[in-house]
Design a protein around this motif. Sequence first.
Motif, PDB file in Angstrom:
ATOM      1  N   MET A   1       7.089 -24.080  -0.586  1.00 14.24           N
ATOM      2  CA  MET A   1       7.766 -23.755   0.646  1.00 14.24           C
ATOM      3  C   MET A   1       7.064 -22.558   1.289  1.00 14.24           C
ATOM      4  SD  MET A   1      11.777 -22.809   1.260  1.00 14.24           S
ATOM      5  CE  MET A   1      12.235 -24.471   0.838  1.00 14.24           C
ATOM      6  N   LYS A   2       7.027 -22.546   2.617  1.00 16.19           N
ATOM      7  CA  LYS A   2       6.441 -21.432   3.373  1.00 16.19           C
ATOM      8  C   LYS A   2       7.579 -20.493   3.781  1.00 16.19           C
ATOM      9  CE  LYS A   2       4.635 -24.374   6.140  1.00 16.19           C
ATOM     10  NZ  LYS A   2       3.922 -25.133   7.164  1.00 16.19           N
ATOM     11  N   ILE A   3       7.503 -19.262   3.285  1.00 14.19           N
ATOM     12  CA  ILE A   3       8.597 -18.300   3.456  1.00 14.19           C
ATOM     13  C   ILE A   3       8.140 -17.111   4.280  1.00 14.19           C
ATOM     14  CG2 ILE A   3      10.157 -16.717   2.262  1.00 14.19           C
ATOM     15  CD1 ILE A   3       9.973 -18.619  -0.166  1.00 14.19           C
ATOM     16  N   TYR A   4       8.947 -16.763   5.274  1.00 15.69           N
ATOM     17  CA  TYR A   4       8.767 -15.528   6.029  1.00 15.69           C
ATOM     18  C   TYR A   4       9.713 -14.506   5.425  1.00 15.69           C
ATOM     19  CZ  TYR A   4       8.212 -12.360   9.973  1.00 15.69           C
ATOM     20  OH  TYR A   4       7.920 -11.272  10.766  1.00 15.69           O
ATOM     21  N   LEU A   5       9.166 -13.490   4.781  1.00 15.71           N
ATOM     22  CA  LEU A   5       9.985 -12.450   4.160  1.00 15.71           C
ATOM     23  C   LEU A   5      10.159 -11.308   5.160  1.00 15.71           C
ATOM     24  CD1 LEU A   5      11.496 -11.529   1.640  1.00 15.71           C
ATOM     25  CD2 LEU A   5       9.392 -10.424   0.900  1.00 15.71           C
ATOM     26  N   ALA A   6      11.349 -11.206   5.720  1.00  9.41           N
ATOM     27  CA  ALA A   6      11.669 -10.174   6.710  1.00  9.41           C
ATOM     28  C   ALA A   6      12.323  -9.002   5.991  1.00  9.41           C
ATOM     29  CB  ALA A   6      12.615 -10.735   7.777  1.00  9.41           C
ATOM     30  N   SER A   7      11.737  -7.825   6.141  1.00 10.38           N
ATOM     31  CA  SER A   7      12.304  -6.647   5.505  1.00 10.38           C
ATOM     32  C   SER A   7      11.806  -5.396   6.208  1.00 10.38           C
ATOM     33  CB  SER A   7      11.956  -6.628   4.006  1.00 10.38           C
ATOM     34  OG  SER A   7      12.731  -5.641   3.347  1.00 10.38           O
ATOM     35  N   SER A   8      11.587  -4.345   5.456  1.00 12.91           N
ATOM     36  CA  SER A   8      11.200  -3.060   6.015  1.00 12.91           C
ATOM     37  C   SER A   8      10.106  -2.429   5.169  1.00 12.91           C
ATOM     38  CB  SER A   8      12.414  -2.129   6.046  1.00 12.91           C
ATOM     39  OG  SER A   8      12.036  -0.799   6.317  1.00 12.91           O
ATOM     40  N   TRP A   9       9.245  -1.648   5.820  1.00 15.86           N
ATOM     41  CA  TRP A   9       8.253  -0.867   5.087  1.00 15.86           C
ATOM     42  C   TRP A   9       8.944   0.066   4.096  1.00 15.86           C
ATOM     43  CZ3 TRP A   9       2.980  -1.095   5.005  1.00 15.86           C
ATOM     44  CH2 TRP A   9       2.358  -1.876   5.986  1.00 15.86           C
ATOM     45  N   ARG A  10      10.161   0.466   4.411  1.00 12.52           N
ATOM     46  CA  ARG A  10      10.891   1.403   3.553  1.00 12.52           C
ATOM     47  C   ARG A  10      11.532   0.726   2.339  1.00 12.52           C
ATOM     48  NH1 ARG A  10      11.846   3.567   8.914  1.00 12.52           N
ATOM     49  NH2 ARG A  10      13.476   2.054   9.191  1.00 12.52           N
ATOM     50  N   ASN A  11      11.567  -0.592   2.328  1.00 11.39           N
ATOM     51  CA  ASN A  11      12.178  -1.303   1.205  1.00 11.39           C
ATOM     52  C   ASN A  11      11.176  -1.387   0.056  1.00 11.39           C
ATOM     53  OD1 ASN A  11      13.278  -3.186  -0.619  1.00 11.39           O
ATOM     54  ND2 ASN A  11      14.464  -4.123   1.016  1.00 11.39           N
ATOM     55  N   LYS A  13      11.458  -2.744  -2.770  1.00 12.13           N
ATOM     56  CA  LYS A  13      11.476  -4.008  -3.511  1.00 12.13           C
ATOM     57  C   LYS A  13      10.649  -5.102  -2.833  1.00 12.13           C
ATOM     58  CE  LYS A  13      15.828  -3.359  -5.879  1.00 12.13           C
ATOM     59  NZ  LYS A  13      15.496  -3.569  -7.268  1.00 12.13           N
ATOM     60  N   GLN A  14      10.260  -4.885  -1.583  1.00 11.64           N
ATOM     61  CA  GLN A  14       9.555  -5.920  -0.828  1.00 11.64           C
ATOM     62  C   GLN A  14       8.308  -6.446  -1.547  1.00 11.64           C
ATOM     63  OE1 GLN A  14       6.464  -5.723   0.886  1.00 11.64           O
ATOM     64  NE2 GLN A  14       6.623  -7.541   2.178  1.00 11.64           N
ATOM     65  N   PRO A  15       7.387  -5.595  -2.029  1.00 11.66           N
ATOM     66  CA  PRO A  15       6.205  -6.131  -2.719  1.00 11.66           C
ATOM     67  C   PRO A  15       6.566  -6.945  -3.969  1.00 11.66           C
ATOM     68  CG  PRO A  15       5.863  -3.826  -2.145  1.00 11.66           C
ATOM     69  CD  PRO A  15       7.317  -4.128  -1.894  1.00 11.66           C
ATOM     70  N   HIS A  16       7.575  -6.509  -4.702  1.00 13.57           N
ATOM     71  CA  HIS A  16       8.008  -7.224  -5.902  1.00 13.57           C
ATOM     72  C   HIS A  16       8.520  -8.623  -5.548  1.00 13.57           C
ATOM     73  CE1 HIS A  16       9.876  -8.102  -9.750  1.00 13.57           C
ATOM     74  NE2 HIS A  16      11.024  -8.301  -9.116  1.00 13.57           N
ATOM     75  N   ILE A  17       9.330  -8.715  -4.494  1.00 16.47           N
ATOM     76  CA  ILE A  17       9.885 -10.020  -4.095  1.00 16.47           C
ATOM     77  C   ILE A  17       8.769 -10.937  -3.603  1.00 16.47           C
ATOM     78  CG2 ILE A  17      11.502 -11.200  -2.542  1.00 16.47           C
ATOM     79  CD1 ILE A  17      12.838  -9.561  -4.808  1.00 16.47           C
ATOM     80  N   VAL A  18       7.812 -10.403  -2.839  1.00 14.91           N
ATOM     81  CA  VAL A  18       6.652 -11.200  -2.411  1.00 14.91           C
ATOM     82  C   VAL A  18       5.960 -11.790  -3.645  1.00 14.91           C
ATOM     83  CG1 VAL A  18       4.320 -11.082  -1.424  1.00 14.91           C
ATOM     84  CG2 VAL A  18       6.226 -10.009  -0.223  1.00 14.91           C
ATOM     85  N   ASN A  19       5.682 -10.941  -4.630  1.00 13.44           N
ATOM     86  CA  ASN A  19       4.976 -11.393  -5.837  1.00 13.44           C
ATOM     87  C   ASN A  19       5.779 -12.414  -6.633  1.00 13.44           C
ATOM     88  OD1 ASN A  19       2.746  -9.798  -5.263  1.00 13.44           O
ATOM     89  ND2 ASN A  19       3.522  -8.064  -6.441  1.00 13.44           N
ATOM     90  N   GLU A  20       7.083 -12.185  -6.757  1.00  7.42           N
ATOM     91  CA  GLU A  20       7.938 -13.126  -7.504  1.00  7.42           C
ATOM     92  C   GLU A  20       7.942 -14.505  -6.835  1.00  7.42           C
ATOM     93  OE1 GLU A  20       9.898 -12.995 -10.376  1.00  7.42           O
ATOM     94  OE2 GLU A  20       8.837 -11.122 -10.800  1.00  7.42           O
TER      95      GLU A  20
END
Length: 151
Positions: A1-11, A13-20
């Motif tokens: 699936m192609k996912i657009y992960l919308a979040s914040s530079w301040r989050n 956890k964002q890099p971890h969720i991208v990797n997972e």
Amino acid sequence: MKIYLASSWRNEKQPHIVNELRAEGHDVYDFRRPFHTHRGFQWSDIDPNWQAWTAEEYRRHLVTHPQAARGYMNDLRAMEWADCCVLLLPCGRSAHLEAGWFAGRGKPVHILTRDGEEPELMALMATSICIDLDELRGALHGDPIDICDVA
């Protein structure tokens, strides 16, 4: 699936969720490194003093600066490419606009939240509201979340 992960530079956890999500075989747009080629857009790239801008300065830079235009087009192209949006909380206004765009287009929106996040009524537009990564994984595979099974 192609996912657009919308979040914040301040989050954080964002890099971890991208990797997972990538580890599970999903194609994930990472606004921090759009299309895996370069660093994503930040207002500080235009002006290190961006937080002190007037409303007029903000509007002018948004509308006329080439880096703002490039950042916007990267994100918009990725939104058009994606099958769904994962809104990773906490996040800012842009991420909520992006999630609203997906909802308006009839594309699935999955919210990944956690304890301590402020409730938001319009989250009812989302396809699912997940409270951990396991629930998100299930939602992405079409497994319904049983919110009525509460003690």
